[in-house]
Write a protein that holds these residues in place. Structure first.
Motif, PDB file in Angstrom:
ATOM      1  N   GLU A   1      18.858  50.731  36.898  1.00  0.00           N
ATOM      2  CA  GLU A   1      19.750  51.585  36.113  1.00  0.00           C
ATOM      3  C   GLU A   1      19.898  52.969  36.731  1.00  0.00           C
ATOM      4  O   GLU A   1      20.998  53.540  36.748  1.00  0.00           O
ATOM      5  CB  GLU A   1      19.242  51.684  34.675  1.00  0.00           C
ATOM      6  N   VAL A   2      18.811  53.524  37.262  1.00  0.00           N
ATOM      7  CA  VAL A   2      18.891  54.833  37.934  1.00  0.00           C
ATOM      8  C   VAL A   2      19.786  54.748  39.164  1.00  0.00           C
ATOM      9  O   VAL A   2      20.648  55.610  39.381  1.00  0.00           O
ATOM     10  CB  VAL A   2      17.488  55.355  38.321  1.00  0.00           C
ATOM     11  N   MET A   3      19.592  53.719  39.981  1.00  0.00           N
ATOM     12  CA  MET A   3      20.436  53.572  41.176  1.00  0.00           C
ATOM     13  C   MET A   3      21.906  53.483  40.796  1.00  0.00           C
ATOM     14  O   MET A   3      22.754  54.161  41.386  1.00  0.00           O
ATOM     15  CB  MET A   3      20.027  52.334  41.979  1.00  0.00           C
ATOM     16  N   ARG A   4      22.196  52.660  39.802  1.00  0.00           N
ATOM     17  CA  ARG A   4      23.601  52.506  39.400  1.00  0.00           C
ATOM     18  C   ARG A   4      24.163  53.812  38.832  1.00  0.00           C
ATOM     19  O   ARG A   4      25.312  54.162  39.093  1.00  0.00           O
ATOM     20  CB  ARG A   4      23.732  51.367  38.406  1.00  0.00           C
ATOM     21  N   ALA A   5      23.350  54.547  38.100  1.00  0.00           N
ATOM     22  CA  ALA A   5      23.798  55.847  37.586  1.00  0.00           C
ATOM     23  C   ALA A   5      24.102  56.792  38.747  1.00  0.00           C
ATOM     24  O   ALA A   5      25.125  57.487  38.747  1.00  0.00           O
ATOM     25  CB  ALA A   5      22.746  56.451  36.659  1.00  0.00           C
ATOM     26  N   MET A   6      23.221  56.811  39.743  1.00  0.00           N
ATOM     27  CA  MET A   6      23.425  57.692  40.906  1.00  0.00           C
ATOM     28  C   MET A   6      24.681  57.312  41.684  1.00  0.00           C
ATOM     29  O   MET A   6      25.342  58.163  42.265  1.00  0.00           O
ATOM     30  CB  MET A   6      22.203  57.641  41.830  1.00  0.00           C
TER      31      MET A   6
ATOM     32  N   ALA B   1      24.551  62.696  38.008  1.00  0.00           N
ATOM     33  CA  ALA B   1      23.963  61.608  37.232  1.00  0.00           C
ATOM     34  C   ALA B   1      22.841  62.131  36.344  1.00  0.00           C
ATOM     35  O   ALA B   1      22.061  62.995  36.758  1.00  0.00           O
ATOM     36  CB  ALA B   1      23.418  60.533  38.166  1.00  0.00           C
ATOM     37  N   THR B   2      22.802  61.617  35.140  1.00  0.00           N
ATOM     38  CA  THR B   2      21.723  61.939  34.219  1.00  0.00           C
ATOM     39  C   THR B   2      21.202  60.627  33.644  1.00  0.00           C
ATOM     40  O   THR B   2      21.978  59.755  33.260  1.00  0.00           O
ATOM     41  CB  THR B   2      22.223  62.852  33.090  1.00  0.00           C
ATOM     42  N   TYR B   3      19.872  60.515  33.606  1.00  0.00           N
ATOM     43  CA  TYR B   3      19.234  59.281  33.125  1.00  0.00           C
ATOM     44  C   TYR B   3      17.860  59.643  32.583  1.00  0.00           C
ATOM     45  O   TYR B   3      17.069  60.299  33.264  1.00  0.00           O
ATOM     46  CB  TYR B   3      19.100  58.280  34.279  1.00  0.00           C
ATOM     47  N   HIS B   4      17.587  59.237  31.364  1.00  0.00           N
ATOM     48  CA  HIS B   4      16.280  59.500  30.754  1.00  0.00           C
ATOM     49  C   HIS B   4      15.802  58.243  30.046  1.00  0.00           C
ATOM     50  O   HIS B   4      16.424  57.802  29.080  1.00  0.00           O
ATOM     51  CB  HIS B   4      16.351  60.658  29.755  1.00  0.00           C
ATOM     52  N   ARG B   5      14.699  57.708  30.542  1.00  0.00           N
ATOM     53  CA  ARG B   5      14.060  56.559  29.890  1.00  0.00           C
ATOM     54  C   ARG B   5      12.553  56.731  30.023  1.00  0.00           C
ATOM     55  O   ARG B   5      12.065  57.820  30.294  1.00  0.00           O
ATOM     56  CB  ARG B   5      14.527  55.247  30.535  1.00  0.00           C
ATOM     57  N   THR B   6      11.833  55.684  29.923  1.00  0.00           N
ATOM     58  CA  THR B   6      10.367  55.751  29.910  1.00  0.00           C
ATOM     59  C   THR B   6       9.789  56.209  31.241  1.00  0.00           C
ATOM     60  O   THR B   6       8.932  57.091  31.291  1.00  0.00           O
ATOM     61  CB  THR B   6       9.778  54.380  29.533  1.00  0.00           C
TER      62      THR B   6
END
Length: 175
Positions: free
Chosen positions: A6-11, A17-22
């Motif tokens: 998910e981080v790669m796809r967001a980037m 890109a912003t991504y916040h998970r565990t």
């Protein structure tokens, strides 16, 4: 693994890109230049949890052949995971890694081996004849495998594969 994908796809799709998970936290990050076409994500796994992630997020799936001994069980699990979330299984490109041995003396054929990187795991080898290899490759093709990574124990096997298997193997799927 899911968060990493998910981080790669967001980037690759958001700028910034912003991504916040565990496990991952990314705020206002840039990946420039971003890819023009989406980069396919391949996951190689046979574990049930990772196969669920594969069903949700992967474009390609890779596992080892041959069909009955190794590939079938995770294949069926992946099909079930796709069905459970309503994803067409056919959207996932299937690939298989297959070690091949075609010894001149079939009595020398060893159908399995162990690797020090994977203690206790047994790997299966296709062979000992070209017809055995052709049968196994075609079985995998018939369940949808479209790409193979092949490895050989020696140059003799490589040459026999090129001369006797490649011209004879059927690569069109039969349902």
């Amino acid at each position: 693994m899911a968060e990493a994908i998910e981080v790669m796809r967001a980037m690759w799709t958001q700028s910034p890109a912003t991504y916040h998970r565990t496990y991952y936290h990314v705020e206002g990050a840039y990946c420039e230049p971003r890819p023009d076409a989406p980069i396919p994500i391949m996951v190689g796994t046979n574990g049930p949890k990772a196969l669920a992630v594969t069903a949700r997020l992967a474009d390609w799936w890779n596992w080892d052949g041959p069909w009955e001994q190794v590939f079938r069980k995770p294949y069926e699990t992946l099909r079930s995971e796709c069905a459970a979330i309503g994803r067409p299984f056919e959207e996932i490109v299937l690939t298989a890694g297959v070690p091949i041995s075609l010894p001149d003396d079939q009595a020398r054929f060893e159908p399995t081996y162990e690797h020090s990187f994977y203690p206790g795991q047994v790997f299966h080898i296709l062979g000992p004849t070209p017809s055995d290899v052709i049968r196994e490759l075609e079985r995998l093709v018939d369940v949808g495998v479209s790409h193979f990574q092949v490895s050989f124990d020696d140059m003799t096997t490589y040459r026999r594969f090129i001369d006797e298997v490649v011209p004879a193997v059927r690569l069109d799927r039969r349902d």
